[in-house]
Scaffold this motif. Structure first.
Motif, PDB file in Angstrom:
ATOM      1  N   THR A 138     -15.627 -59.375  46.205  1.00 45.46           N
ATOM      2  CA  THR A 138     -14.491 -59.482  47.117  1.00 45.46           C
ATOM      3  C   THR A 138     -14.454 -60.832  47.823  1.00 45.46           C
ATOM      4  O   THR A 138     -13.451 -61.151  48.481  1.00 45.46           O
ATOM      5  CB  THR A 138     -14.503 -58.364  48.180  1.00 45.46           C
ATOM      6  N   GLU A 139     -15.524 -61.646  47.704  1.00 47.73           N
ATOM      7  CA  GLU A 139     -15.484 -63.011  48.241  1.00 47.73           C
ATOM      8  C   GLU A 139     -14.381 -63.825  47.580  1.00 47.73           C
ATOM      9  O   GLU A 139     -13.916 -64.821  48.136  1.00 47.73           O
ATOM     10  CB  GLU A 139     -16.832 -63.709  48.032  1.00 47.73           C
ATOM     11  N   ALA A 141     -11.423 -62.504  46.844  1.00 43.93           N
ATOM     12  CA  ALA A 141     -10.129 -61.941  47.233  1.00 43.93           C
ATOM     13  C   ALA A 141      -9.451 -62.814  48.285  1.00 43.93           C
ATOM     14  O   ALA A 141     -10.098 -63.441  49.119  1.00 43.93           O
ATOM     15  CB  ALA A 141     -10.308 -60.524  47.758  1.00 43.93           C
ATOM     16  N   SER A 142      -8.130 -62.823  48.256  1.00 37.19           N
ATOM     17  CA  SER A 142      -7.355 -63.617  49.202  1.00 37.19           C
ATOM     18  C   SER A 142      -7.289 -62.939  50.566  1.00 37.19           C
ATOM     19  O   SER A 142      -7.270 -61.711  50.664  1.00 37.19           O
ATOM     20  CB  SER A 142      -5.934 -63.816  48.666  1.00 37.19           C
ATOM     21  N   THR A 143      -7.257 -63.750  51.616  1.00 32.84           N
ATOM     22  CA  THR A 143      -7.036 -63.246  52.972  1.00 32.84           C
ATOM     23  C   THR A 143      -5.627 -63.586  53.454  1.00 32.84           C
ATOM     24  O   THR A 143      -5.304 -63.357  54.620  1.00 32.84           O
ATOM     25  CB  THR A 143      -8.073 -63.840  53.943  1.00 32.84           C
ATOM     26  N   ASP A 144      -4.800 -64.124  52.570  1.00 31.56           N
ATOM     27  CA  ASP A 144      -3.418 -64.488  52.889  1.00 31.56           C
ATOM     28  C   ASP A 144      -2.552 -63.228  52.841  1.00 31.56           C
ATOM     29  O   ASP A 144      -2.343 -62.642  51.778  1.00 31.56           O
ATOM     30  CB  ASP A 144      -2.914 -65.524  51.878  1.00 31.56           C
ATOM     31  N   ARG A 147       0.318 -62.575  50.376  1.00 25.20           N
ATOM     32  CA  ARG A 147       0.045 -62.292  48.965  1.00 25.20           C
ATOM     33  C   ARG A 147      -0.694 -60.965  48.859  1.00 25.20           C
ATOM     34  O   ARG A 147      -1.892 -60.914  48.527  1.00 25.20           O
ATOM     35  CB  ARG A 147      -0.776 -63.420  48.332  1.00 25.20           C
ATOM     36  N   LEU A 150      -3.178 -59.776  46.133  1.00 23.63           N
ATOM     37  CA  LEU A 150      -4.484 -60.417  46.002  1.00 23.63           C
ATOM     38  C   LEU A 150      -5.404 -60.117  47.180  1.00 23.63           C
ATOM     39  O   LEU A 150      -6.480 -60.706  47.280  1.00 23.63           O
ATOM     40  CB  LEU A 150      -4.317 -61.943  45.869  1.00 23.63           C
ATOM     41  N   ASN A 151      -5.003 -59.197  48.065  1.00 25.02           N
ATOM     42  CA  ASN A 151      -5.775 -58.930  49.271  1.00 25.02           C
ATOM     43  C   ASN A 151      -6.889 -57.902  49.090  1.00 25.02           C
ATOM     44  O   ASN A 151      -7.416 -57.374  50.067  1.00 25.02           O
ATOM     45  CB  ASN A 151      -4.862 -58.446  50.406  1.00 25.02           C
ATOM     46  N   ALA A 166     -10.996 -59.939  41.202  1.00 27.39           N
ATOM     47  CA  ALA A 166     -10.525 -60.356  42.523  1.00 27.39           C
ATOM     48  C   ALA A 166     -10.150 -61.823  42.424  1.00 27.39           C
ATOM     49  O   ALA A 166     -10.792 -62.594  41.705  1.00 27.39           O
ATOM     50  CB  ALA A 166     -11.595 -60.142  43.589  1.00 27.39           C
ATOM     51  N   ASP A 168      -7.903 -65.324  44.601  1.00 25.32           N
ATOM     52  CA  ASP A 168      -7.152 -65.838  45.749  1.00 25.32           C
ATOM     53  C   ASP A 168      -6.185 -66.958  45.361  1.00 25.32           C
ATOM     54  O   ASP A 168      -5.615 -67.620  46.219  1.00 25.32           O
ATOM     55  CB  ASP A 168      -8.104 -66.319  46.846  1.00 25.32           C
ATOM     56  N   ASP A 324     -18.116 -69.772  48.077  1.00 24.68           N
ATOM     57  CA  ASP A 324     -17.458 -68.503  47.759  1.00 24.68           C
ATOM     58  C   ASP A 324     -17.708 -68.116  46.307  1.00 24.68           C
ATOM     59  O   ASP A 324     -17.915 -66.933  45.997  1.00 24.68           O
ATOM     60  CB  ASP A 324     -15.951 -68.608  48.003  1.00 24.68           C
TER      61      ASP A 324
END
Length: 377
Positions: A138-139, A141-144, A147, A150-151, A166, A168, A324
């Motif tokens: 999950t590192e 995966a996006s935090t945006d 989107r 992709l979260n 996963a 980003d 990451d």
């Protein structure tokens, strides 16, 4: 009504639930079918439900108390039995020499949240090491929040197990995990909830973790002492990007294998000078240079002997991205770097999982390592 429970048993259960208490004070507690049930619901981080046998106890509906306070009070009680009484105003804890009362709170949760994590029938199991691997992936995966696809972490069925990914937008982690007889609901699942479950379970590598896919979530289940504890990981999106063409298009021109420790040590030096990184294989060595400052006045250079004499393209990355990547590939002692034919192409990095990372534009006209020679000491 009053029930009796061992301090060590209740303390162990609350310890497992403790990762869910951060930022969530309200805990539901009830007795049903001779089971003491403890429930914590967090929208983004999933839910956890613990069931502890309690003999000769009549049913009692949910009340809500401060979970962290309950945990601290139970830890402070010496070993032995605790009498738990449901009162009109809250919950009473009695042990030899001490009495504590927790006031009832008005907070609650939707009943469907309990139903989502109450599944008893488990369709399959995964190993503890695989749950840890999913958490590490999950590192990538996006935090945006713009989107949403992709979260989280994508899980899909494939022959004999799970297909996992996963991304980003700049890095893509992917892996296949063995899981027999598993009925999978394909989709993107909350990275935050999966990580909360992993922190709570603290799985041993070979431990079997029960897993069941429901319409809107995954339920993971473990036994801790006499208690059964279920963890809910919500599905946050149905669709994921079609990443197979990215994997198929990733080429391996020069491949080297290095120790994770050596790679991590260099990244620490790069972080110390707040630098970005250039990498190249030249003359039987992997060269890594971190530079920072407007005129690149701060530099840190490492070289590691490798088994190939071929020369690779120069790859350019941010230090934070490579860190990451190292986490997302679940580096387990060795890392394989697959350099592409051109410096602008994505690079495949492999360990327990695989990660494809898109580089920064190489702004150097010539190789920074062309005239460097490794030293003897």
């Amino acid at each position: 009504m009053t029930i009796k429970i061992e301090q060590s048993e209740l303390a162990e259960v609350l310890s497992v639930l403790s990762p869910y208490m951060t930022g969530c004070l309200s805990m539901g507690i009830r007795v049903k079918d001779k089971m003491l049930e403890l429930f914590i619901h967090r929208v983004e981080h999933g839910s956890a439900l613990a069931r502890v046998p309690c003999k000769k106890a009549p049913d009692h509906d949910w009340i809500f108390i401060n979970g962290p306070t309950l945990y601290e009070l139970v830890k402070a009680i010496h070993e032995g039995s605790i009498d738990i009484s449901f009162t009109e105003t809250g919950l009473m804890l009695k042990s030899p020499g001490s009495t504590s009362e927790l006031r009832r709170e008005q907070l609650g949760f939707p009943l469907e949240a309990v139903e989502a994590v109450s599944v008893d029938r488990k369709s399959s199991t995964i190993k503890g090491k695989d749950l840890a691997l999913l958490s590490l992936m999950t590192e990538a995966a996006s935090t945006d929040e713009t989107r949403p696809t992709l979260n989280g972490i994508f899980l899909a069925a494939e022959t004999g197990g799970l297909k996992v990914a996963a991304a980003d937008g700049f890095i893509l982690a992917f892996k296949s995990i063995e899981a027999r007889k598993l009925k999978v609901k394909d989709g993107v699942y909350s990275a935050a909830a999966l990580n909360s479950a992993r922190r709570a379970i603290k799985p041993e590598e070979d431990e079997d973790i029960a897993i069941a896919f429901r319409d809107s979530c995954i339920v993971l289940s473990v036994e801790r002492g006499n208690a059964t504890i279920n963890f809910q990981v919500p599905r946050i999106h149905d669709a994921f990007v079609n990443y197979q063409p990215i994997i198929d298009g990733c080429r391996k021109e020069v491949t080297v294998e290095i120790e994770t420790r050596a790679f991590d040590t260099f990244l620490k030096r790069a972080k110390a000078i707040d630098g970005h990184i250039y990498m190249q294989v030249v003359n039987g060595h992997l060269w890594m240079m971190a530079v920072s400052g407007e005129k690149q006045e701060n530099k840190s250079i490492d070289s590691i002997a490798v088994e190939t004499k071929r020369q690779s393209a120069v790859m350019h990355y941010n230090e934070s991205m490579l860190r990451d990547v190292l986490k997302a590939c679940a580096a387990n002692g060795r890392v394989t770097l697959n350099f592409p034919p051109e410096s602008h192409a994505p690079m495949l990095i492999e360990s327990a999982a695989s990660v494809i990372a898109m580089p920064l534009v190489n702004d150097l006209k010539t190789s920074p390592f062309a005239k460097l020679q490794p030293t003897l000491i």
